[in-house]
Enzyme design. Structure first.
Site, PDB file in Angstrom:
ATOM      1  N   ASP A 121      -1.778  11.403  -0.526  1.00  0.00           N
ATOM      2  CA  ASP A 121      -2.792  11.156   0.266  1.00  0.00           C
ATOM      3  C   ASP A 121      -4.203  11.803   0.295  1.00  0.00           C
ATOM      4  OD1 ASP A 121      -1.446  11.417   2.388  1.00  0.00           O
ATOM      5  OD2 ASP A 121      -1.388  13.370   2.883  1.00  0.00           O
ATOM      6  N   GLY A 134       2.744   9.252  11.296  1.00  0.00           N
ATOM      7  CA  GLY A 134       4.064   9.008  10.895  1.00  0.00           C
ATOM      8  C   GLY A 134       4.149  10.117  10.648  1.00  0.00           C
ATOM      9  N   LYS A 148      -3.656  19.349   8.352  1.00  0.00           N
ATOM     10  CA  LYS A 148      -2.980  18.684   9.368  1.00  0.00           C
ATOM     11  C   LYS A 148      -1.068  19.408   9.660  1.00  0.00           C
ATOM     12  CE  LYS A 148      -2.992  14.599   9.101  1.00  0.00           C
ATOM     13  NZ  LYS A 148      -1.610  13.714   8.803  1.00  0.00           N
ATOM     14  N   SER A 149      -0.347  19.117   7.756  1.00  0.00           N
ATOM     15  CA  SER A 149       0.856  19.127   8.387  1.00  0.00           C
ATOM     16  C   SER A 149       1.275  20.706   8.790  1.00  0.00           C
ATOM     17  CB  SER A 149       1.131  19.244   6.435  1.00  0.00           C
ATOM     18  OG  SER A 149       0.770  18.812   6.211  1.00  0.00           O
ATOM     19  N   ARG A 192      -2.742   1.050   1.523  1.00  0.00           N
ATOM     20  CA  ARG A 192      -4.023   2.130   0.229  1.00  0.00           C
ATOM     21  C   ARG A 192      -4.202   1.434  -1.289  1.00  0.00           C
ATOM     22  NH1 ARG A 192      -3.054   7.964   3.057  1.00  0.00           N
ATOM     23  NH2 ARG A 192      -4.186   8.067   4.984  1.00  0.00           N
ATOM     24  N   LYS A 252       1.579   3.535   4.285  1.00  0.00           N
ATOM     25  CA  LYS A 252       1.068   4.966   4.705  1.00  0.00           C
ATOM     26  C   LYS A 252       0.631   4.239   5.875  1.00  0.00           C
ATOM     27  CE  LYS A 252       2.150   8.335   1.416  1.00  0.00           C
ATOM     28  NZ  LYS A 252       2.461   9.330   2.358  1.00  0.00           N
TER      29      LYS A 252
HETATM   30  C1  S3P Z   1       2.861  15.275   5.331  1.00  0.00           C
HETATM   31  C2  S3P Z   1       3.434  14.569   4.140  1.00  0.00           C
HETATM   32  C3  S3P Z   1       3.163  13.225   3.197  1.00  0.00           C
HETATM   33  C4  S3P Z   1       1.800  12.906   3.930  1.00  0.00           C
HETATM   34  C5  S3P Z   1       1.244  13.119   5.204  1.00  0.00           C
HETATM   35  C6  S3P Z   1       1.717  14.431   5.911  1.00  0.00           C
HETATM   36  C7  S3P Z   1       3.365  16.144   5.549  1.00  0.00           C
HETATM   37  O1  S3P Z   1       3.564  12.199   3.635  1.00  0.00           O
HETATM   38  O2  S3P Z   1       1.536  11.529   3.380  1.00  0.00           O
HETATM   39  O3  S3P Z   1      -0.066  12.884   5.280  1.00  0.00           O
HETATM   40  O4  S3P Z   1       2.638  16.735   6.919  1.00  0.00           O
HETATM   41  O5  S3P Z   1       4.715  16.093   5.804  1.00  0.00           O
HETATM   42  P1  S3P Z   1       5.197  11.736   3.326  1.00  0.00           P
HETATM   43  O6  S3P Z   1       6.071  12.948   3.595  1.00  0.00           O
HETATM   44  O7  S3P Z   1       5.538  10.558   3.496  1.00  0.00           O
HETATM   45  O8  S3P Z   1       4.620  11.614   1.344  1.00  0.00           O
END
Ligand code: S3P
Length: 422
Positions: A309, A90, A20-21, A340, A336
Site C-alpha cells: 500500500d 476489496g 481503514k483496516s 499501480r 489493487k
Molecule cells: C488490507 C489488506 C491489504 C491492503 C488493503 C487493506 C486489509 O490487501 O492492500 O489496503 O485491511 O486487510 P491484501 O490483503 O490484498 O494485501
C-alpha cells in the site's frame, strides 16, 4: 481535475484518519457480537461506509456520528434479499465473503467497475474448501460474487499462497462458524489486525511466528461486544512522511498511528534512504516527526511492505533520490484499486525520471534533488495514486490530477490536511 500548487514551506501537524483496516474489522466484529459496541475514530472513508451498509443489510443497527459509530449486533445475522454493495472496497468484499460463509442463506456481493475486475479466487478457493458455495465470474472468480453458507463449515488448515491480510482475515472470519479450529499459515507476516481484534473481543486465537511468516489458529465462537478505539492509519501517514522528506523546507508531525510492525516497513525504507525521521512510541501508538532530507536510492523488497500500500508514496521518494531505486517483486501492485504498477511508472516519468520494469520489478532513477517537472496525470480513480501525485506536485512545480475526488475512498480530508501545512 484538481491542480495542486507547489509550496515553499511546510509546517504543522497532520491528523490522519482512523486506520481503514481496523475500522472495517471493528464494524464487522461489532455486528457479529450480540449487543452494543462503540467505535471511536472510525475511518470516515467511503470504503468503511460500505462495510457499515452491509452489516446493516445483514441485520445489525449502525448509528454513525463524526465521533465514530455505535453498532448493535442482533441475536442472529441473516442473509439480505438485496445485493451487498462493496463499492470500491476489496477489503469489504473479501472479509464479508468470509463472514457470510457462516451466515445462513445466499449472499450476493457486488462492487464498482474497479472492484469487479479484482481477483476473488484467492478467497473463493479456501472458502470452498470449508464447504461454502462461492461463485463468481470467469477464471479469477470476479464479482458479482455469490456466497452460500452450508449447514456447517469445515475447519481447514490453509497456507495462503500470496501474502494477503484480506485472504487470511476472510478465512479467520469464516472459521468463527467452523466445526473446529481453523489454521492459516502465511509465508510473510501481514497485518495482524484481525487476529488481534478477535482476541480482544474474547475469541480464542493463537498465533505463532514461523520464520518470516506466521501461523494463526482461530476457534469457533462469537465475538463479544467491545469498545474499539481505532488508531491513526499508517498507510495514510506514509504520504505525509514522504512529503516532509522530499520537500526542501518541511517539518511535519504525524501523531497517533497504529504501532504495528507489519504496517511500518515504509519508515525503515525511508530511514535507509536517509530520511530525517523521529519515532516516538507511547500508549500503544506511534508519533512520527519528519523533516526535509537528502535521499539516496534503495532497494525495496515486497516482503518489507506486505500489501504494498505504501509503494505509491515511496515512488515519490525514489523519484527525488540520488541513484536508481528498485522495488522488487511488486506484481501485487497490478491488482489493487487500479494497476499501480503501471501507475508508478507513469508518475515517475511524469515527474521527469527515467523509470522501467523487468518482470515484477520496478526501477526508478531519481532526480537527485532536482525539482520535479510539472505534470497532468489521470489517477485512474485510485485514491493512493491521487495522494502520491499531490505530494509530488507540492514538492515540485505543481501538477494537475484527474480523478482527485477518489481520495474520499479512504481520506476525505486529505486535501484540507495538505493545505493546512502551507
Ligand atoms: C488490507 C489488506 C491489504 C491492503 C488493503 C487493506 C486489509 O490487501 O492492500 O489496503 O485491511 O486487510 P491484501 O490483503 O490484498 O494485501
Amino acid at each position: 481535475m484538481r491542480c495542486v500548487e507547489p509550496a515553499t514551506r511546510l509546517r504543522g501537524r497532520v491528523r490522519v484518519p482512523g486506520d481503514k483496516s481496523a475500522s472495517h474489522r471493528a464494524v464487522l466484529l461489532a455486528a457479529l457480537a450480540e449487543g452494543s459496541s462503540h467505535v471511536t475514530n472510525l475511518s470516515p472513508g467511503e470504503d468503511v461506509g460500505r462495510t457499515m451498509g452491509i452489516v446493516t443489510a445483514l441485520g445489525a443497527r449502525v448509528e454513525s456520528s463524526p465521533a465514530g459509530a455505535l453498532v448493535v449486533g442482533p441475536s442472529r445475522l441473516a442473509a439480505s434479499p438485496t445485493a451487498l454493495e462493496c463499492g470500491n472496497s476489496g477489503t469489504t468484499m473479501r472479509l464479508v465473503a468470509g463472514m457470510a460463509a457462516s451466515i445462513p442463506g445466499t449472499h450476493r456481493l457486488v462492487g464498482d467497475a474497479s472492484l469487479s475486475q479484482r481477483p476473488m479466487d484467492r478467497v473463493a478457493i479456501p472458502l470452498r474448501e470449508m464447504g461454502a458455495r462461492v461463485e463468481g465470474q470467469g477464471e479469477r472468480c470476479t464479482a458479482p460474487l455469490v456466497v452460500e453458507a452450508p449447514g456447517a463449515l469445515a475447519a481447514i488448515d490453509y497456507a495462503v499462497p500470496v501474502p494477503s491480510a484480506q485472504v487470511k482475515s476472510a478465512i479467520l472470519l469464516a472459521g468463527l462458524g467452523a466445526e473446529g479450529p481453523t489454521t492459516v499459515t502465511e509465508a510473510v507476516r501481514t497485518r495482524a489486525t484481525t487476529e488481534t481484534m478477535l482476541a480482544a473481543a474474547g475469541v480464542r486465537v493463537e498465533t505463532e511466528a514461523r520464520g518470516a511468516g506466521r501461523r494463526v489458529r482461530v476457534w469457533p465462537g462469537r465475538p463479544r461486544p467491545h469498545d474499539w478505539s481505532v488508531p491513526g492509519d499508517p498507510s495514510q501517514a506514509a504520504f505525509f512522511v514522504v512529503l516532509a522528506a522530499v520537500h526542501p523546507d518541511a517539518h511535519i508531525e504525524i501523531p497517533g498511528l497504529a504501532d504495528e510492525p507489519e504496517r511500518l516497513g515504509f519508515l525503515a525504507v525511508l530511514e535507509r534512504m536517509g530520511a530525517d525521521l523521529v519515532r516516538e512510541h507511547h500508549d500503544g501508538v506511534l508519533d512520527v516527526v519528519a523533516r526535509s532530507s537528502t535521499l539516496l536510492a534503495t532497494t525495496v523488497d515486497a516482503a518489507e511492505i506486505p500489501s504494498v500500500d505504501e509503494v505509491p508514496a515511496l515512488v515519490v521518494a525514489a523519484a527525488a533520490a540520488r541513484g536508481v531505486s528498485a522495488f522488487r517483486d511488486v506484481g501485487e501492485l497490478r491488482i489493487k484499486e487500479s494497476d499501480r504498477f503501471r501507475g508508478s511508472l507513469e508518475l515517475a516519468e511524469a515527474l521527469g525520471c527515467r523509470a522501467w520494469s523487468e518482470g515484477d520489478d520496478l526501477f526508478i532513477e531519481g532526480r537527485d534533488g532536482a525539482r520535479f517537472a510539472d505534470f497532468t496525470l489521470d489517477a485512474a480513480l485510485d485514491h493512493r495514486r491521487v495522494m502520491a501525485a499531490a505530494v509530488a506536485a507540492v514538492c515540485g512545480r505543481g501538477g494537475c490530477i484527474a480523478g482527485d475526488d477518489t481520495v474520499a475512498t479512504s481520506f476525505p480530508s486529505f486535501f484540507d490536511e495538505l493545505g493546512g501545512l502551507t
